[in-house]
Every structure is written in structure tokens, then in C-alpha cells.
Scaffold this motif. Structure first.
Motif, PDB file in Angstrom:
ATOM      1  N   THR A  90       0.839  -1.200   0.000  1.00  0.00           N
ATOM      2  CA  THR A  90       0.000   0.000   0.000  1.00  0.00           C
ATOM      3  C   THR A  90       0.876   1.252   0.000  1.00  0.00           C
ATOM      4  OG1 THR A  90      -0.190   0.094   2.428  1.00  0.00           O
ATOM      5  CG2 THR A  90      -1.821  -1.219   1.246  1.00  0.00           C
ATOM      6  N   LEU A  91       2.037   1.182   0.641  1.00  0.00           N
ATOM      7  CA  LEU A  91       2.983   2.302   0.597  1.00  0.00           C
ATOM      8  C   LEU A  91       3.457   2.539  -0.827  1.00  0.00           C
ATOM      9  CD1 LEU A  91       5.181   1.357   3.708  1.00  0.00           C
ATOM     10  CD2 LEU A  91       3.284   2.991   3.643  1.00  0.00           C
ATOM     11  N   VAL A  92       3.696   1.439  -1.554  1.00  0.00           N
ATOM     12  CA  VAL A  92       4.146   1.548  -2.942  1.00  0.00           C
ATOM     13  C   VAL A  92       3.089   2.237  -3.794  1.00  0.00           C
ATOM     14  CG1 VAL A  92       4.848   0.247  -4.987  1.00  0.00           C
ATOM     15  CG2 VAL A  92       5.587  -0.525  -2.721  1.00  0.00           C
ATOM     16  N   ILE A  93       1.822   1.841  -3.622  1.00  0.00           N
ATOM     17  CA  ILE A  93       0.727   2.428  -4.413  1.00  0.00           C
ATOM     18  C   ILE A  93       0.653   3.939  -4.186  1.00  0.00           C
ATOM     19  CG2 ILE A  93      -1.778   2.517  -4.681  1.00  0.00           C
ATOM     20  CD1 ILE A  93      -1.813  -0.476  -3.949  1.00  0.00           C
ATOM     21  N   ALA A  94       0.658   4.353  -2.922  1.00  0.00           N
ATOM     22  CA  ALA A  94       0.535   5.781  -2.617  1.00  0.00           C
ATOM     23  C   ALA A  94       1.745   6.565  -3.116  1.00  0.00           C
ATOM     24  CB  ALA A  94       0.373   5.966  -1.105  1.00  0.00           C
ATOM     25  N   ALA A  95       2.937   6.008  -2.954  1.00  0.00           N
ATOM     26  CA  ALA A  95       4.147   6.722  -3.370  1.00  0.00           C
ATOM     27  C   ALA A  95       4.217   6.868  -4.888  1.00  0.00           C
ATOM     28  CB  ALA A  95       5.381   5.990  -2.849  1.00  0.00           C
ATOM     29  N   ILE A  96       3.824   5.828  -5.615  1.00  0.00           N
ATOM     30  CA  ILE A  96       3.824   5.910  -7.079  1.00  0.00           C
ATOM     31  C   ILE A  96       2.821   6.963  -7.545  1.00  0.00           C
ATOM     32  CG2 ILE A  96       3.208   4.661  -9.184  1.00  0.00           C
ATOM     33  CD1 ILE A  96       4.365   2.149  -7.882  1.00  0.00           C
TER      34      ILE A  96
END
Length: 298
Positions: free
Chosen positions: A162-168
Motif C-alpha cells: 500500500t505504501l508503494v501504491i501511494a508513493a507511485i
């Protein structure tokens, strides 16, 4: 000749005077504190600094902790996916906008807008979106798909993604803007020559344009790697490092042990490990790129 030499000396002196405040601030607040962190990591400091040197004891303790291993593993997952996908999406968006499409300015603004938002706001917004009781899962179930499940944010095995999704979502627009500027700077004569030789669009981008953009790739990689390592605020606002410590990153680990558990020396040791890891990855890459540019200029 004498007057020209005097002017050069005055120019160099003025340059040093202008740069000296920045150099002083960097020396104290970057290199000075990095050296201080190294010293603290070799002591037994807890709540306050103590200069009783204990050697590598803190590093041994650090690498014997399961939580630190989880944080390091999460950093490699997060940084690898975040940097790779942000670069990929950003490059594709830049190529799309480089086709001189209509409403280019509006589309570019839409993609750039998330970059103007802080990671705290991004994390809070995506926390609502990914909440199973409020966000995507509830929306899809309300539409009739009762078996749909998207509970990554409360799943220990998936929370880091979920961190990856938000950061992208936040950073792809930045990569797009940098790549688009690089694409617009490519000499049009080179592209015309490629078309005359019969090169298609795919071959032109793969063999000509993307190699020309190597310095742009370096800029984007350095900035995004830096963002991935310092993503403390995104973790705190989105997952809080949880469930448990399943989405911890080294930055949140360092903060928790410095201010939550009063283990300053252990926190400093983790900071030094972060610093050495980034240096080991970035310094050889930057050095090779600088050497390549020097060879090309000869």
C-alpha cells in the motif's frame, strides 16, 4: 593582462563568499551530524548522549533484531517497486505527452498535481481509500460484488505494498515532468535522420532517444531513491508501520527507537546503516555516469 587577472581573482573570491554560507551549513548540519551519529552509534547512549565507547555492540544488537530485518526487507521491496514503477510510468506518460496531443497542459497539470501534496496528506487520503470499511472494498461491494476483498492495509503480508501504491501515485508526475523536459531537449535533426533511415518509433526511442536521456534517468533515480529512504511521513500517516511492525521501514525504525524506546545509540547505528547502504548503491552509479560523460566530452 594584469587587469583581466585581477578581475578573475575578484570573481573567484566573490564566488567563494557567495557559496561559503551554504558550504558552512552543509558541513555542520549534514557532514557534522553524520559524523556525530557515527560516534553515538559506537557508544551506549540511551535517552541522552553518553560517550562510553562500546565498539560495534550496537551494530551486533541491531542485526540480531527481527524488527530490523523486517524493516530492511521492506525497504528493498518498497524502494525497488517504487523507483522502478515510478520511472516506468513517468517515462510512458512523458512519451505520450511528447506526441503533441490536445489539452497537453491540462493533462500535465493533472499528473503533476499530486507532487504538490505532502506525503502526510497523501498517506491520509490513501488510508481512507484503502480502508476496507470506507474505501475501494466497500464501494465495490455496494455495487453488488459481495465477495470482493481488498484489505491490503490490514494484511501484514501486503501492507508494505500500500505504501508503494501511494508513493507511485504521488511521484510518477515528477518523473514524467523531468523526462518530458529531456525529450523536448533532444535535437530534432537526430530524429529526422532516424526517420529518413527508416527507423520506426519504437526503434527510435529504444536506440536513440532513451540513451540520450541517461543523465535524466540519473536525476530521476537519485531523487526517487532519496524519497524512498526518507519516506517516514508516508508510513506514519498511512500504516503507522503496522499491522504490528510489518510495514516498518528503517526510517520509522530509527524514529521509534530514538524517541519511543529511548535507545539513541541503536537508532544512530540504524541511521549509519541506512547511510552506508545508500552510499554503496548511489556512489558507484554516479561515478560511472560522471566517467561516461567525461569520456563523451573528449
Amino acid at each position: 593582462m594584469l587587469k583581466a587577472g585581477w578581475r578573475q581573482r575578484v570573481g573567484r573570491t566573490m564566488s567563494l563568499l557567495v557559496l561559503s554560507p551554504t558550504l558552512l551549513v552543509l558541513s555542520v548540519f549534514v557532514y557534522g551530524f553524520a559524523l556525530w551519529s557515527l560516534i553515538i552509534s559506537l557508544t551506549g547512549s540511551k535517552i541522552t548522549p553518553r560517550y562510553d565507547f562500546v565498539g560495534l555492540e550496537q551494530y551486533v544488537a541491531l542485526w540480531s533484531m527481527e524488527r530490523w530485518h523486517v524493516a530492511v526487507g521492506n525497504l528493498f521491496i518498497f524502494a525497488g517497486l517504487f523507483v522502478t514503477l515510478s520511472v516506468g510510468f513517468g517515462l510512458l506518460l512523458a512519451i505520450f505527452l511528447d506526441q503533441k496531443i490536445r489539452a497537453e497542459n491540462a493533462i500535465r497539470s493533472i499528473y503533476l498535481y499530486p507532487m504538490a501534496i505532502s506525503f502526510i496528506v497523501t498517506g491520509t487520503a490513501w488510508k481512507w481509500i484503502l480502508n476496507p470499511e470506507l474505501g475501494i472494498e466497500k464501494l465495490v461491494r455496494d455495487l453488488g460484488w459481495q465477495g470482493f476483498s481488498f484489505d491490503w492495509i490490514v494484511n501484514p503480508n501486503m501492507a508494505v505494498y500500500t505504501l508503494v501504491i501511494a508513493a507511485i501515485w504521488q511521484s510518477s508526475g515528477f518523473a514524467m515532468a523531468i523526462f518530458l523536459a529531456g525529450l523536448r531537449g533532444v535535437d530534432s535533426e537526430i530524429l529526422k535522420a532516424a526517420r529518413i533511415d527508416g527507423a520506426g518509433a519504437w526503434l527510435t526511442y529504444r536506440a536513440i532517444i532513451i540513451p540520450i536521456l541517461r543523465p535524466v534517468f540519473l536525476t530521476v533515480l537519485v531523487v526517487l531513491t532519496y524519497q524512498s529512504v526518507r519516506s517516514f511521513d508516508l508510513v506514519i500517516s498511512l500504516t503507522g508501520g503496522g499491522p504490528g511492525f510489518s510495514s516498518d521501514l528503517p526510517a520509522t525504525f530509527m524514529y521509534q527507537f530514538a524517541f519511543g524506546r529511548n535507545r539513541m545509540a541503536l537508532s544512530a547505528a540504524s541511521a549509519m546503516m541506512i547511510f552506508m547502504t545508500i552510499a554503496a548503491v548511489m556512489v558507484p552509479y554516479i561515478y560511472s555516469e560522471l566517467r561516461r560523460e567525461a569520456r563523451n566530452e573528449r
